[in-house]
Design a protein around this motif. Structure first.
Motif, PDB file in Angstrom:
ATOM      1  N   THR A  57     -38.692   7.009  25.012  1.00  0.00           N
ATOM      2  CA  THR A  57     -39.513   6.520  26.434  1.00  0.00           C
ATOM      3  C   THR A  57     -38.417   5.514  26.952  1.00  0.00           C
ATOM      4  OG1 THR A  57     -41.488   6.612  25.118  1.00  0.00           O
ATOM      5  CG2 THR A  57     -41.256   4.872  26.816  1.00  0.00           C
ATOM      6  N   ALA A  58     -37.570   4.755  25.989  1.00  0.00           N
ATOM      7  CA  ALA A  58     -36.718   3.815  26.941  1.00  0.00           C
ATOM      8  C   ALA A  58     -35.834   4.727  27.498  1.00  0.00           C
ATOM      9  CB  ALA A  58     -35.858   3.044  25.481  1.00  0.00           C
ATOM     10  N   ALA A  59     -35.158   5.731  27.330  1.00  0.00           N
ATOM     11  CA  ALA A  59     -34.210   6.462  28.159  1.00  0.00           C
ATOM     12  C   ALA A  59     -35.058   6.740  29.412  1.00  0.00           C
ATOM     13  CB  ALA A  59     -33.841   7.775  27.392  1.00  0.00           C
ATOM     14  N   SER A  60     -36.109   7.346  29.125  1.00  0.00           N
ATOM     15  CA  SER A  60     -36.728   7.870  30.411  1.00  0.00           C
ATOM     16  C   SER A  60     -37.127   6.589  31.359  1.00  0.00           C
ATOM     17  CB  SER A  60     -38.357   8.432  30.087  1.00  0.00           C
ATOM     18  OG  SER A  60     -38.217   9.344  28.999  1.00  0.00           O
ATOM     19  N   ALA A  61     -37.643   5.431  30.964  1.00  0.00           N
ATOM     20  CA  ALA A  61     -37.837   4.223  31.730  1.00  0.00           C
ATOM     21  C   ALA A  61     -36.339   4.041  32.582  1.00  0.00           C
ATOM     22  CB  ALA A  61     -38.266   3.134  31.112  1.00  0.00           C
ATOM     23  N   SER A  62     -35.394   4.101  31.705  1.00  0.00           N
ATOM     24  CA  SER A  62     -34.015   3.878  32.272  1.00  0.00           C
ATOM     25  C   SER A  62     -33.580   4.751  33.451  1.00  0.00           C
ATOM     26  CB  SER A  62     -32.947   3.696  31.183  1.00  0.00           C
ATOM     27  OG  SER A  62     -31.826   3.665  31.974  1.00  0.00           O
ATOM     28  N   SER A  63     -34.000   6.051  33.309  1.00  0.00           N
ATOM     29  CA  SER A  63     -33.724   7.019  34.198  1.00  0.00           C
ATOM     30  C   SER A  63     -34.574   6.972  35.522  1.00  0.00           C
ATOM     31  CB  SER A  63     -33.937   8.733  33.514  1.00  0.00           C
ATOM     32  OG  SER A  63     -33.040   8.802  32.611  1.00  0.00           O
ATOM     33  N   VAL A  64     -35.968   6.421  35.269  1.00  0.00           N
ATOM     34  CA  VAL A  64     -36.726   6.400  36.589  1.00  0.00           C
ATOM     35  C   VAL A  64     -36.247   5.107  37.294  1.00  0.00           C
ATOM     36  CG1 VAL A  64     -39.152   5.458  37.143  1.00  0.00           C
ATOM     37  CG2 VAL A  64     -38.682   7.190  35.313  1.00  0.00           C
ATOM     38  N   LYS A  65     -35.622   3.967  36.440  1.00  0.00           N
ATOM     39  CA  LYS A  65     -35.254   2.861  37.042  1.00  0.00           C
ATOM     40  C   LYS A  65     -34.038   3.092  38.055  1.00  0.00           C
ATOM     41  CE  LYS A  65     -32.797  -1.156  35.814  1.00  0.00           C
ATOM     42  NZ  LYS A  65     -32.435  -1.898  34.758  1.00  0.00           N
ATOM     43  N   ASP A  66     -33.176   4.017  37.718  1.00  0.00           N
ATOM     44  CA  ASP A  66     -31.784   4.420  38.255  1.00  0.00           C
ATOM     45  C   ASP A  66     -32.103   5.339  39.375  1.00  0.00           C
ATOM     46  OD1 ASP A  66     -30.615   2.351  36.418  1.00  0.00           O
ATOM     47  OD2 ASP A  66     -30.141   3.995  35.294  1.00  0.00           O
ATOM     48  N   ALA A  67     -33.008   6.173  39.263  1.00  0.00           N
ATOM     49  CA  ALA A  67     -33.517   7.129  40.156  1.00  0.00           C
ATOM     50  C   ALA A  67     -33.547   6.643  41.725  1.00  0.00           C
ATOM     51  CB  ALA A  67     -34.787   7.868  39.887  1.00  0.00           C
ATOM     52  N   PRO A  68     -33.001   7.452  42.652  1.00  0.00           N
ATOM     53  CA  PRO A  68     -33.162   6.798  44.138  1.00  0.00           C
ATOM     54  C   PRO A  68     -34.413   6.988  44.641  1.00  0.00           C
ATOM     55  CG  PRO A  68     -32.328   9.275  44.005  1.00  0.00           C
ATOM     56  CD  PRO A  68     -32.323   8.456  42.455  1.00  0.00           C
ATOM     57  N   VAL A  69     -34.854   5.784  45.426  1.00  0.00           N
ATOM     58  CA  VAL A  69     -36.269   5.788  45.750  1.00  0.00           C
ATOM     59  C   VAL A  69     -36.398   6.473  47.047  1.00  0.00           C
ATOM     60  CG1 VAL A  69     -37.753   4.090  46.847  1.00  0.00           C
ATOM     61  CG2 VAL A  69     -36.385   3.504  45.167  1.00  0.00           C
ATOM     62  N   ALA A  70     -37.448   7.500  47.269  1.00  0.00           N
ATOM     63  CA  ALA A  70     -37.672   8.177  48.372  1.00  0.00           C
ATOM     64  C   ALA A  70     -37.795   7.503  49.763  1.00  0.00           C
ATOM     65  CB  ALA A  70     -38.880   9.298  48.219  1.00  0.00           C
ATOM     66  N   ALA A  71     -36.911   7.773  50.693  1.00  0.00           N
ATOM     67  CA  ALA A  71     -37.028   7.132  51.811  1.00  0.00           C
ATOM     68  C   ALA A  71     -38.360   7.324  52.464  1.00  0.00           C
ATOM     69  CB  ALA A  71     -35.901   7.440  52.752  1.00  0.00           C
ATOM     70  N   ALA A  72     -38.755   6.259  53.220  1.00  0.00           N
ATOM     71  CA  ALA A  72     -40.031   6.355  53.933  1.00  0.00           C
ATOM     72  C   ALA A  72     -39.990   6.884  55.136  1.00  0.00           C
ATOM     73  CB  ALA A  72     -40.790   4.749  54.244  1.00  0.00           C
ATOM     74  N   ALA A  73     -40.822   7.604  55.747  1.00  0.00           N
ATOM     75  CA  ALA A  73     -40.678   8.265  56.831  1.00  0.00           C
ATOM     76  C   ALA A  73     -40.620   7.174  58.019  1.00  0.00           C
ATOM     77  CB  ALA A  73     -42.084   9.329  57.395  1.00  0.00           C
ATOM     78  N   PRO A  74     -39.631   7.769  59.159  1.00  0.00           N
ATOM     79  CA  PRO A  74     -39.749   6.609  60.438  1.00  0.00           C
ATOM     80  C   PRO A  74     -40.905   6.323  61.011  1.00  0.00           C
ATOM     81  CG  PRO A  74     -37.894   8.421  60.170  1.00  0.00           C
ATOM     82  CD  PRO A  74     -38.898   8.725  59.309  1.00  0.00           C
ATOM     83  N   ASP A  75     -41.209   5.246  61.020  1.00  0.00           N
ATOM     84  CA  ASP A  75     -42.190   4.819  61.916  1.00  0.00           C
ATOM     85  C   ASP A  75     -42.198   4.701  63.457  1.00  0.00           C
ATOM     86  OD1 ASP A  75     -44.886   3.464  62.757  1.00  0.00           O
ATOM     87  OD2 ASP A  75     -44.163   1.500  61.935  1.00  0.00           O
ATOM     88  N   PRO A  76     -42.922   5.564  64.100  1.00  0.00           N
ATOM     89  CA  PRO A  76     -42.868   5.623  65.562  1.00  0.00           C
ATOM     90  C   PRO A  76     -43.387   4.519  66.202  1.00  0.00           C
ATOM     91  CG  PRO A  76     -44.433   7.099  64.760  1.00  0.00           C
ATOM     92  CD  PRO A  76     -43.974   6.564  63.492  1.00  0.00           C
ATOM     93  N   GLY A  77     -44.007   3.326  65.423  1.00  0.00           N
ATOM     94  CA  GLY A  77     -44.574   2.349  66.085  1.00  0.00           C
ATOM     95  C   GLY A  77     -43.384   1.336  66.527  1.00  0.00           C
ATOM     96  N   ARG A  78     -42.373   1.530  65.575  1.00  0.00           N
ATOM     97  CA  ARG A  78     -41.110   0.506  66.014  1.00  0.00           C
ATOM     98  C   ARG A  78     -40.105   1.172  66.957  1.00  0.00           C
ATOM     99  NH1 ARG A  78     -38.364  -0.185  60.602  1.00  0.00           N
ATOM    100  NH2 ARG A  78     -37.484  -1.891  61.620  1.00  0.00           N
ATOM    101  N   VAL A  79     -40.393   2.259  67.681  1.00  0.00           N
ATOM    102  CA  VAL A  79     -39.493   2.752  68.593  1.00  0.00           C
ATOM    103  C   VAL A  79     -39.878   2.699  70.056  1.00  0.00           C
ATOM    104  CG1 VAL A  79     -38.501   5.149  69.302  1.00  0.00           C
ATOM    105  CG2 VAL A  79     -38.970   4.592  67.060  1.00  0.00           C
ATOM    106  N   THR A  80     -38.764   2.372  70.782  1.00  0.00           N
ATOM    107  CA  THR A  80     -39.048   2.272  72.270  1.00  0.00           C
ATOM    108  C   THR A  80     -38.758   3.697  72.782  1.00  0.00           C
ATOM    109  OG1 THR A  80     -38.419  -0.056  72.518  1.00  0.00           O
ATOM    110  CG2 THR A  80     -38.516   1.112  74.425  1.00  0.00           C
ATOM    111  N   PHE A  81     -39.900   4.572  73.273  1.00  0.00           N
ATOM    112  CA  PHE A  81     -39.569   5.753  74.027  1.00  0.00           C
ATOM    113  C   PHE A  81     -39.095   5.669  75.281  1.00  0.00           C
ATOM    114  CE2 PHE A  81     -42.336   6.297  70.050  1.00  0.00           C
ATOM    115  CZ  PHE A  81     -41.845   7.417  69.599  1.00  0.00           C
ATOM    116  N   PRO A  82     -38.384   6.753  75.651  1.00  0.00           N
ATOM    117  CA  PRO A  82     -37.815   6.752  77.155  1.00  0.00           C
ATOM    118  C   PRO A  82     -39.059   7.220  78.198  1.00  0.00           C
ATOM    119  CG  PRO A  82     -37.054   8.915  75.950  1.00  0.00           C
ATOM    120  CD  PRO A  82     -37.983   7.694  74.980  1.00  0.00           C
ATOM    121  N   VAL A  83     -40.378   6.758  78.113  1.00  0.00           N
ATOM    122  CA  VAL A  83     -41.133   7.223  78.857  1.00  0.00           C
ATOM    123  C   VAL A  83     -41.559   5.773  79.688  1.00  0.00           C
ATOM    124  CG1 VAL A  83     -43.762   8.172  78.942  1.00  0.00           C
ATOM    125  CG2 VAL A  83     -41.993   8.725  77.017  1.00  0.00           C
TER     126      VAL A  83
END
Length: 196
Positions: free
Chosen positions: A44-70
Motif C-alpha cells: 500500500t505504501a508503494a502504491s501510494a508513492s507511485s500514485v503520487k509520482d504519476a503524471p497528472v492528466a492534463a485538462a482539455a483546453p477551455d475554448p472560453g479562454r480563447v480569442t477566435f478569429p471571427v
C-alpha cells in the motif's frame, strides 16, 4: 480478608518503579510493531508513492479562454459545441470547438477550430488548426469524436437564391490527423431539388 477503611495495602500503591516498567513494556510493543508489518502495508505504501509520482492528466483546453478569429460586430461569439481527445496521437489533449456569432434568428455560419494547451497551464489555449472557417458559409449541426477522427454534420446553401431559412445542402465532413496535418474527407453533398 478485607482491609479496614483508611488502611492502604502496600502492593496496591503505585511506585515509580511500576510506572517505569509499564512505560518500558509499552515502548517495546510499539517498537516491535513498527518493525513487523503485514505485506499489504508495504504494498500500500508503494502504491501510494507511485500514485503520487504519476503524471497528472492534463485538462482539455477551455475554448472560453480563447480569442477566435471571427468578427461578430456588436454580437457576442458563442461556443456552441466542443469535443476533446488526443487528436494527433502524441498523448496530449486537444479540444475541437464549434463557434458562431450569436443570432436571435437564423443560423450563422460556423467556425471549427482545434485548440491545444501550451506547456504553461496558466496560459490561454492556442488555435493550432482551422478545420472549417466561417467564410465557407456552412453551419455545424453536430460534431463527434470517434478515436482520433472528428466528424461533423453540416448544412449550407447551393446558391445565393436559396432562402436563408431553408438550407438545401447537407453533408458529413471528417477530419483526421495524417502526415502532420488534418486531412479532410467528406461524403458527397446531398442537394435537395424541387419536387423531391
Amino acid at each position: 480478608m478485607q482491609p479496614l477503611a483508611g488502611q492502604d495495602l502496600l502492593h496496591t500503591q503505585p511506585h515509580p518503579m511500576h510506572w517505569l516498567a509499564t512505560a518500558t513494556a509499552i515502548s517495546a510493543v510499539i517498537a516491535v510493531s513498527s518493525l513487523v508489518q503485514p505485506p499489504s502495508a508495504t504494498a500500500t505504501a508503494a502504491s501510494a508513492s507511485s500514485v503520487k509520482d504519476a503524471p497528472v492528466a492534463a485538462a482539455a483546453p477551455d475554448p472560453g479562454r480563447v480569442t477566435f478569429p471571427v468578427n461578430c460586430g456588436p454580437n457576442r461569439l458563442d461556443v456552441v459545441r466542443k469535443v476533446s481527445g488526443d487528436l494527433d496521437g502524441a498523448g496530449g489533449i486537444q479540444t475541437v470547438a464549434v463557434v458562431r456569432c450569436h443570432s436571435g434568428a437564423g443560423t450563422p455560419p460556423s467556425g471549427v477550430y482545434v485548440l491545444a494547451q501550451p506547456s504553461d497551464p496558466k496560459a490561454a489555449p492556442r488555435i493550432v488548426a482551422t478545420l472549417l472557417a466561417p467564410a465557407q458559409r456552412l453551419s455545424v449541426q453536430d460534431i463527434d469524436l470517434e478515436g482520433r477522427v472528428v466528424s461533423a454534420t453540416v448544412q449550407g446553401y447551393s446558391s445565393p437564391d436559396v432562402p436563408r431559412y431553408m438550407p438545401d445542402v447537407h453533408k458529413t465532413v471528417k477530419w483526421q490527423w495524417q502526415g502532420g496535418k488534418f486531412v479532410q474527407s467528406e461524403l458527397p453533398a446531398d442537394t435537395a431539388t424541387e419536387g423531391a
